[in-house]
Design an enzyme around this catalytic site. Structure first.
Site, PDB file in Angstrom:
ATOM      1  N   SER A   1      13.830 124.377  25.877  1.00  0.00           N
ATOM      2  CA  SER A   1      14.963 124.861  25.634  1.00  0.00           C
ATOM      3  C   SER A   1      15.527 124.117  24.232  1.00  0.00           C
ATOM      4  CB  SER A   1      15.835 124.619  26.554  1.00  0.00           C
ATOM      5  OG  SER A   1      17.304 124.666  26.509  1.00  0.00           O
TER       6      SER A   1
ATOM      7  N   TYR B   1      18.266 118.933  33.562  1.00  0.00           N
ATOM      8  CA  TYR B   1      17.540 120.185  32.931  1.00  0.00           C
ATOM      9  C   TYR B   1      17.125 119.751  31.523  1.00  0.00           C
ATOM     10  CZ  TYR B   1      17.075 124.739  30.804  1.00  0.00           C
ATOM     11  OH  TYR B   1      16.518 125.784  29.957  1.00  0.00           O
TER      12      TYR B   1
HETATM   13  N1  LIG Z   1      18.480 132.094  29.489  1.00  0.00           N
HETATM   14  C1  LIG Z   1      18.491 131.138  28.531  1.00  0.00           C
HETATM   15  O1  LIG Z   1      19.604 131.044  27.882  1.00  0.00           O
HETATM   16  C2  LIG Z   1      17.723 130.010  28.445  1.00  0.00           C
HETATM   17  C3  LIG Z   1      17.764 129.084  27.259  1.00  0.00           C
HETATM   18  C4  LIG Z   1      16.783 128.148  26.990  1.00  0.00           C
HETATM   19  C5  LIG Z   1      15.489 127.964  27.786  1.00  0.00           C
HETATM   20  N2  LIG Z   1      15.542 128.859  28.868  1.00  0.00           N
HETATM   21  C6  LIG Z   1      14.568 128.861  29.722  1.00  0.00           C
HETATM   22  O2  LIG Z   1      13.658 130.324  29.706  1.00  0.00           O
HETATM   23  C7  LIG Z   1      13.032 130.158  30.937  1.00  0.00           C
HETATM   24  C8  LIG Z   1      13.560 131.621  31.720  1.00  0.00           C
HETATM   25  O3  LIG Z   1      15.081 131.477  31.837  1.00  0.00           O
HETATM   26  P1  LIG Z   1      16.171 132.360  32.589  1.00  0.00           P
HETATM   27  O4  LIG Z   1      17.443 132.767  31.874  1.00  0.00           O
HETATM   28  O5  LIG Z   1      15.250 133.618  32.896  1.00  0.00           O
HETATM   29  O6  LIG Z   1      16.213 131.583  33.958  1.00  0.00           O
HETATM   30  P2  LIG Z   1      16.052 132.188  35.526  1.00  0.00           P
HETATM   31  O7  LIG Z   1      16.807 131.247  36.334  1.00  0.00           O
HETATM   32  O8  LIG Z   1      16.645 133.477  35.621  1.00  0.00           O
HETATM   33  O9  LIG Z   1      14.750 132.282  35.824  1.00  0.00           O
HETATM   34  C9  LIG Z   1      13.808 131.317  36.214  1.00  0.00           C
HETATM   35  C10 LIG Z   1      12.769 132.074  37.309  1.00  0.00           C
HETATM   36  O10 LIG Z   1      12.010 131.035  37.819  1.00  0.00           O
HETATM   37  C11 LIG Z   1      11.619 131.324  39.257  1.00  0.00           C
HETATM   38  N3  LIG Z   1      11.440 129.943  39.966  1.00  0.00           N
HETATM   39  C12 LIG Z   1      12.356 129.141  40.186  1.00  0.00           C
HETATM   40  N4  LIG Z   1      11.763 128.070  40.795  1.00  0.00           N
HETATM   41  C13 LIG Z   1      10.383 128.528  40.878  1.00  0.00           C
HETATM   42  C14 LIG Z   1       9.308 127.830  41.726  1.00  0.00           C
HETATM   43  N5  LIG Z   1       9.412 126.850  42.286  1.00  0.00           N
HETATM   44  N6  LIG Z   1       8.095 128.658  41.648  1.00  0.00           N
HETATM   45  C15 LIG Z   1       7.947 129.781  41.018  1.00  0.00           C
HETATM   46  N7  LIG Z   1       9.049 130.513  40.353  1.00  0.00           N
HETATM   47  C16 LIG Z   1       9.968 129.667  40.501  1.00  0.00           C
HETATM   48  C17 LIG Z   1      12.929 132.043  39.572  1.00  0.00           C
HETATM   49  O11 LIG Z   1      12.745 132.914  41.062  1.00  0.00           O
HETATM   50  C18 LIG Z   1      13.505 132.670  38.354  1.00  0.00           C
HETATM   51  O12 LIG Z   1      12.691 134.062  38.594  1.00  0.00           O
HETATM   52  C19 LIG Z   1      13.447 128.916  31.825  1.00  0.00           C
HETATM   53  O13 LIG Z   1      12.375 128.284  31.708  1.00  0.00           O
HETATM   54  C20 LIG Z   1      14.679 128.436  30.903  1.00  0.00           C
HETATM   55  O14 LIG Z   1      14.712 127.119  31.417  1.00  0.00           O
HETATM   56  C21 LIG Z   1      16.461 129.916  29.115  1.00  0.00           C
END
Ligand SMILES: NC(=O)c1ccc[n+]([C@@H]2O[C@H](COP(=O)([O-])OP(=O)(O)OC[C@H]3O[C@@H](n4cnc5c(N)ncnc54)[C@H](O)[C@@H]3O)[C@@H](O)[C@H]2O)c1
Length: 260
Positions: free
Chosen positions: A153, A166
């Site tokens: 991130s 996080y």
């Molecule tokens: N959206 C953002 O702004 C952003 C910014 C920086 C980094 N990220 C990173 O990008 C990635 C995706 O982000 P997002 O916005 O889609 O988040 P999100 O919370 O929508 O998606 C996370 C996914 O992981 C799954 N998950 C959670 N626990 C799990 C487990 N124990 N086993 C298997 N699956 C599991 C959830 O069901 C979900 O589908 C993440 O790693 C997040 O940290 C997102």
């Protein structure tokens, strides 16, 4: 080393790629685009219905997909994920470690974070990546190589507060990426990380105020919202043969908010 072929180097056709957390948010978009590129996509999400729905959508569009309900924190669950992948397609070329606890976490004071929440974040965001890498490793080694992309991130670059567990876990992802790349370099396995800026995934939109989202845009060179497809090109490139000599690196994709 094979000669560079510009016609195929960027292709992901028939590559078998596991996407953890592929049922919702950014993972869903990576999976759909992989499907459009002709990859064989394995949706590994703890959210069973969501993972299956994405897989069905990819297949309905003429692609190849398999949903395996997976908890990335559980060794047996992860082993089953890889066994089912091998049983169906015989190999695993790519792994996108995207599953994470993020959108479900409250933003708040660091000293009020419950211990069990801290531990759960580390289990999903770090142990999960370790377990998935460990499970695909023997297959990538046997095949003569593979590509791993770990989603970190942009919070790591500016030390953004209010989700201390996080942000800490996502810094760990970069350390894991660097060290693992040296561990598996002799096996021709590339390991890289991506640091997305705040991205309007469906879950991020549902969990963030418009003030918070707007504030992030003002700090960018490109002053517009970051959408999931802004990340796709980098993730797909890092899975492809075109990025074959890149390893241990972290690529920042945030419209020029942090200069890394
Ligand atoms: N959206 C953002 O702004 C952003 C910014 C920086 C980094 N990220 C990173 O990008 C990635 C995706 O982000 P997002 O916005 O889609 O988040 P999100 O919370 O929508 O998606 C996370 C996914 O992981 C799954 N998950 C959670 N626990 C799990 C487990 N124990 N086993 C298997 N699956 C599991 C959830 O069901 C979900 O589908 C993440 O790693 C997040 O940290 C997102």
């Amino acid at each position: 080393m094979a000669a560079f072929n510009a016609g195929t180097a960027f292709s992901l056709k028939d590559k078998v790629v596991i996407v953890t957390g592929g049922g919702t948010g950014l993972g869903k978009v990576y999976s759909q685009r992989l499907g459009e590129m002709g990859a064989k996509v394995v949706l590994a999400d703890i959210a069973a219905k969501e993972g299956e729905a994405v897989a069905e959508g990819i297949v309905a569009a003429g692609g190849h997909a398999l949903a395996v309900t997976t908890d990335v924190t559980e060794p047996q669950s992860v082993e089953t994920l890889v066994e089912r992948t091998i049983a169906k397609w015989g190999r695993v070329d790519g792994l996108v470690n995207n599953a994470s606890l993020m959108s479900v976490l409250p933003r708040g004071d660091w000293f009020k974070i419950p211990l069990d929440e801290w531990d759960r974040v580390m289990a999903v965001n770090l142990r999960g990546i370790f377990l998935c890498c460990r499970a695909v490793y023997p297959h990538m080694k046997r095949q003569g190589g593979g590509r791993i992309v770990n989603i970190s991130s942009g919070r790591v670059w500016n030390g953004q507060p209010n989700r201390l567990h996080y942000t800490t876990s996502k810094a760990g992802v970069i350390g894991l990426t660097r060290a693992l790349s040296r561990e598996v370099g002799d096996d021709n396995i590339g390991v890289n990380a991506v640091t997305p800026g705040l991205t309007l995934s469906e879950t991020q939109l549902a969990s963030s105020s418009s003030n918070y989202l707007g504030g992030q845009e003002q700090g960018r060179a490109f002053k517009r919202p970051q959408v999931p497809d802004d990340l796709v090109g980098t993730v797909l490139f890092l899975l492809s043969d075109a990025s074959g000599f890149i390893t241990g690196q972290t690529i920042n994709v945030d419209g020029g908010q942090n200069m890394h």
